[in-house]
Design a protein around this motif. Structure first.
Motif, PDB file in Angstrom:
ATOM      1  N   ALA A 115       0.833  -1.207   0.000  1.00  0.00           N
ATOM      2  CA  ALA A 115       0.000   0.000   0.000  1.00  0.00           C
ATOM      3  C   ALA A 115       0.865   1.254   0.000  1.00  0.00           C
ATOM      4  N   ARG A 116       1.950   1.220   0.768  1.00  0.00           N
ATOM      5  CA  ARG A 116       2.860   2.366   0.817  1.00  0.00           C
ATOM      6  C   ARG A 116       3.489   2.617  -0.544  1.00  0.00           C
ATOM      7  N   GLU A 117       3.949   1.550  -1.190  1.00  0.00           N
ATOM      8  CA  GLU A 117       4.610   1.700  -2.490  1.00  0.00           C
ATOM      9  C   GLU A 117       3.635   2.177  -3.561  1.00  0.00           C
ATOM     10  N   GLU A 118       2.398   1.688  -3.504  1.00  0.00           N
ATOM     11  CA  GLU A 118       1.404   2.130  -4.484  1.00  0.00           C
ATOM     12  C   GLU A 118       1.097   3.616  -4.315  1.00  0.00           C
ATOM     13  N   LEU A 119       0.932   4.039  -3.058  1.00  0.00           N
ATOM     14  CA  LEU A 119       0.638   5.448  -2.818  1.00  0.00           C
ATOM     15  C   LEU A 119       1.811   6.328  -3.220  1.00  0.00           C
ATOM     16  N   GLU A 120       3.017   5.894  -2.905  1.00  0.00           N
ATOM     17  CA  GLU A 120       4.206   6.657  -3.303  1.00  0.00           C
ATOM     18  C   GLU A 120       4.248   6.834  -4.814  1.00  0.00           C
ATOM     19  N   TYR A 121       3.958   5.769  -5.537  1.00  0.00           N
ATOM     20  CA  TYR A 121       3.968   5.834  -7.002  1.00  0.00           C
ATOM     21  C   TYR A 121       2.910   6.805  -7.517  1.00  0.00           C
ATOM     22  N   LEU A 122       1.707   6.755  -6.970  1.00  0.00           N
ATOM     23  CA  LEU A 122       0.634   7.639  -7.419  1.00  0.00           C
ATOM     24  C   LEU A 122       0.954   9.101  -7.118  1.00  0.00           C
ATOM     25  N   VAL A 123       1.544   9.356  -5.961  1.00  0.00           N
ATOM     26  CA  VAL A 123       1.950  10.719  -5.620  1.00  0.00           C
ATOM     27  C   VAL A 123       2.993  11.221  -6.613  1.00  0.00           C
ATOM     28  N   GLU A 124       3.926  10.367  -6.968  1.00  0.00           N
ATOM     29  CA  GLU A 124       4.981  10.747  -7.907  1.00  0.00           C
ATOM     30  C   GLU A 124       4.419  11.011  -9.296  1.00  0.00           C
ATOM     31  N   VAL A 125       3.459  10.194  -9.726  1.00  0.00           N
ATOM     32  CA  VAL A 125       2.900  10.319 -11.082  1.00  0.00           C
ATOM     33  C   VAL A 125       2.003  11.541 -11.210  1.00  0.00           C
ATOM     34  N   TYR A 126       1.178  11.799 -10.196  1.00  0.00           N
ATOM     35  CA  TYR A 126       0.115  12.796 -10.341  1.00  0.00           C
ATOM     36  C   TYR A 126       0.378  14.108  -9.614  1.00  0.00           C
ATOM     37  N   SER A 127       1.577  14.307  -9.097  1.00  0.00           N
ATOM     38  CA  SER A 127       1.839  15.560  -8.397  1.00  0.00           C
ATOM     39  C   SER A 127       3.318  15.882  -8.411  1.00  0.00           C
ATOM     40  N   GLU A 128       3.632  17.078  -7.928  1.00  0.00           N
ATOM     41  CA  GLU A 128       5.025  17.488  -7.731  1.00  0.00           C
ATOM     42  C   GLU A 128       5.416  17.375  -6.260  1.00  0.00           C
ATOM     43  N   ILE A 129       4.605  16.700  -5.474  1.00  0.00           N
ATOM     44  CA  ILE A 129       4.865  16.543  -4.049  1.00  0.00           C
ATOM     45  C   ILE A 129       6.074  15.633  -3.839  1.00  0.00           C
ATOM     46  N   GLU A 130       6.948  16.030  -2.949  1.00  0.00           N
ATOM     47  CA  GLU A 130       8.158  15.257  -2.650  1.00  0.00           C
ATOM     48  C   GLU A 130       7.950  14.451  -1.369  1.00  0.00           C
ATOM     49  N   VAL A 131       7.910  13.144  -1.479  1.00  0.00           N
ATOM     50  CA  VAL A 131       7.791  12.278  -0.301  1.00  0.00           C
ATOM     51  C   VAL A 131       9.186  12.121   0.301  1.00  0.00           C
ATOM     52  N   THR A 132       9.370  12.635   1.508  1.00  0.00           N
ATOM     53  CA  THR A 132      10.705  12.665   2.109  1.00  0.00           C
ATOM     54  C   THR A 132      10.964  11.520   3.081  1.00  0.00           C
ATOM     55  N   HIS A 133       9.921  11.013   3.746  1.00  0.00           N
ATOM     56  CA  HIS A 133      10.116   9.963   4.753  1.00  0.00           C
ATOM     57  C   HIS A 133       8.906   9.021   4.777  1.00  0.00           C
ATOM     58  N   PHE A 134       9.167   7.803   5.283  1.00  0.00           N
ATOM     59  CA  PHE A 134       8.120   6.794   5.450  1.00  0.00           C
ATOM     60  C   PHE A 134       8.152   6.313   6.897  1.00  0.00           C
ATOM     61  N   PHE A 135       6.955   6.049   7.445  1.00  0.00           N
ATOM     62  CA  PHE A 135       6.850   5.553   8.818  1.00  0.00           C
ATOM     63  C   PHE A 135       5.797   4.455   8.886  1.00  0.00           C
ATOM     64  N   ASP A 136       5.985   3.530   9.842  1.00  0.00           N
ATOM     65  CA  ASP A 136       4.981   2.492  10.070  1.00  0.00           C
ATOM     66  C   ASP A 136       4.537   2.466  11.525  1.00  0.00           C
TER      67      ASP A 136
END
Length: 255
Positions: free
Chosen positions: A12-33
């Motif tokens: 789920a994390r990887e899918e969301l990261e991919y969608l954010v990268e494809v559809y926005s200029e938002i920079e994902v800087t960190h991941f947490f669980d």
């Protein structure tokens, strides 16, 4: 715009990261669980948006959002969850959105578009004091132009550098590492901020973590999933082109 993803399920994390990268200029800087780890992070770092799952260890997403809602400067919160029943509570906490799993790509794209628009609007409002008055007393924005000369930092010194001498830059947590033919520099800013300083006709953001000087590309190597690896003149490094950037890269390079 900087974001963190709080999600304890890797797919789920990887899918969301991919969608954010494809559809926005938002920079994902960190991941947490883990919710407590997020609180510790926010005590020392600022972020603009949190993509937040509800069912996470230590401190669940609702309790975490409730705590964050008391911050003086609050990031946008987008809940990403499989549970419909928390929607009312989420909006009581003034969450920006509540997105259900499994993700609907169009739904995510629309949310990201609204999120970026809201961020730009809020930034414009906070930057009003930085405007100037023209001769008629009306406000005008101070123009910002990427320069052909870039001030790079090394060992407490500022090195004035021709932009074309920069080969590439890479995001590294809270800083950006910048490389010329023989030197490495550390810039105390995100790669998005550094990218805005560079001439657009020379540099291309080929990946969320990389910016490359197009004139320094020596070889374009086909890679997995119809992407590319870039080999640069005079250097042994290889720079990836992400899936979301392939189409634009092909157009720029006439491939």
């Amino acid at each position: 715009m900087r974001a963190i993803i709080v999600e304890d399920e890797v797919p789920a994390r990887e899918e969301l990261e991919y969608l954010v990268e494809v559809y926005s200029e938002i920079e994902v800087t960190h991941f947490f669980d883990d919710g407590l780890d997020v609180l510790k992070f926010l005590q020392e770092h600022e972020t603009d948006v949190i993509f937040l799952d509800i069912n996470i260890p230590s401190l669940n997403g609702m309790l975490l959002a409730s705590t964050i809602s008391k911050f003086t400067k609050r990031p946008y919160i987008v809940f990403t969850t499989a549970y419909k029943e928390h929607a009312a509570q989420a909006f009581e906490l003034e969450a920006f959105d509540y997105v259900l799993k499994p993700y609907d790509e169009k739904r995510i794209a629309a949310m990201l578009s609204r999120l970026e628009s809201a961020f730009k609007r809020d930034q414009a409002e906070t930057m009003l004091p930085e405007t100037q008055l023209n001769s008629q007393g009306l406000q005008r924005e101070i123009p910002s132009k990427a320069s052909s000369r870039i001030n790079l930092k090394k060992n407490d010194k500022i090195i004035v550098t021709d932009a074309n001498d920069i080969y590439y830059a890479i995001a590294s947590e809270k800083v950006t590492l910048v490389y010329t033919h023989q030197e490495e520099y550390t810039m105390p800013m995100s790669i998005t901020e550094f990218d805005s300083l560079l001439p657009e006709d020379l540099f291309f953001r080929c990946h969320r973590s990389y910016t490359v000087n197009l004139t320094k590309i020596r070889e374009i190597v086909p890679w997995f999933n119809q992407t590319y690896m870039l080999r640069l003149k005079d250097l042994t490094v290889e720079i990836p082109v992400s899936r979301s950037k392939v189409k634009e890269f092909r157009q720029i390079m006439h491939l």
